[in-house]
Design a protein around this motif. Structure first.
Motif, PDB file in Angstrom:
ATOM      1  N   SER A 283       0.844  -1.193   0.000  1.00 29.42           N
ATOM      2  CA  SER A 283       0.000   0.000   0.000  1.00 29.42           C
ATOM      3  C   SER A 283       0.878   1.241   0.000  1.00 29.42           C
ATOM      4  O   SER A 283       1.833   1.327   0.769  1.00 29.42           O
ATOM      5  N   LYS A 284       0.550   2.200  -0.843  1.00 26.73           N
ATOM      6  CA  LYS A 284       1.352   3.424  -0.881  1.00 26.73           C
ATOM      7  C   LYS A 284       1.038   4.350   0.275  1.00 26.73           C
ATOM      8  O   LYS A 284       1.793   5.262   0.555  1.00 26.73           O
ATOM      9  N   TYR A 285      -0.071   4.109   0.957  1.00 27.72           N
ATOM     10  CA  TYR A 285      -0.450   4.968   2.083  1.00 27.72           C
ATOM     11  C   TYR A 285      -0.045   4.389   3.434  1.00 27.72           C
ATOM     12  O   TYR A 285       0.422   5.105   4.305  1.00 27.72           O
ATOM     13  N   THR A 286      -0.224   3.081   3.609  1.00 29.80           N
ATOM     14  CA  THR A 286       0.007   2.485   4.922  1.00 29.80           C
ATOM     15  C   THR A 286       1.225   1.573   4.965  1.00 29.80           C
ATOM     16  O   THR A 286       1.711   1.255   6.042  1.00 29.80           O
ATOM     17  N   GLY A 287       1.697   1.113   3.811  1.00 30.34           N
ATOM     18  CA  GLY A 287       2.807   0.177   3.768  1.00 30.34           C
ATOM     19  C   GLY A 287       2.377  -1.268   3.986  1.00 30.34           C
ATOM     20  O   GLY A 287       3.204  -2.172   3.947  1.00 30.34           O
TER      21      GLY A 287
END
Length: 142
Positions: free
Chosen positions: A101-105
């Protein structure tokens, strides 16, 4: 704030920073955090940022948790080459590859459940065939 971004962000105008903070897809999570920190220090951080960010995270989670379907051609190619390393690679890729995820990893399986199932069949069939070939070679060599 990260030293990497401090000087750059301090030179930007309020309008530029406000535009950047809403462009979740354009910037890395580290840069967005630095922008939010800078806006907080300037006391102009919008109240709706956390809500919009959470919406983007939820949308991405929904999309990534479904996974994508493996191509029929790739699956056929995997079965055709199941006796070799290419088949093992294709099967492993379909069964176990993940995206981040690019937001949460957080990591998600890249392919959907049916594609992962076919990939695991290809992968484990390739392993069994390799082991049987090896054992046959050992037995017939002596």
């Amino acid at each position: 704030m990260s030293n990497q971004y401090t000087e750059t962000l301090q030179l930007k105008s309020n309008d530029e920073l406000l535009k950047m903070v809403y462009e979740f897809d354009e910037w890395s999570p580290e840069m967005l955090t630095a922008v939010e920190t800078e806006l907080g220090e300037r006391k102009i951080l919008p109240d709706d940022i956390s809500i919009r960010k959470q919406q983007a995270i939820n949308e991405e989670h929904e999309l990534l948790s479904k996974g994508t379907a493996a191509s029929l051609g790739g699956q056929v190619f995997g079965w055709v080459f199941v006796l070799g390393l290419l088949g093992l690679y294709i099967g492993y890729n379909y069964a176990f590859s993940k995206v981040k995820s690019k937001y949460t990893g957080k990591k998600y399986f890249e392919y959907d459940e049916p594609s992962r199932e076919v990939g695991s069949y290809i992968f484990y069939t390739g392993i069994v065939v390799f082991i049987l070939s090896f054992l046959y070679a050992v037995v017939t060599y002596t």
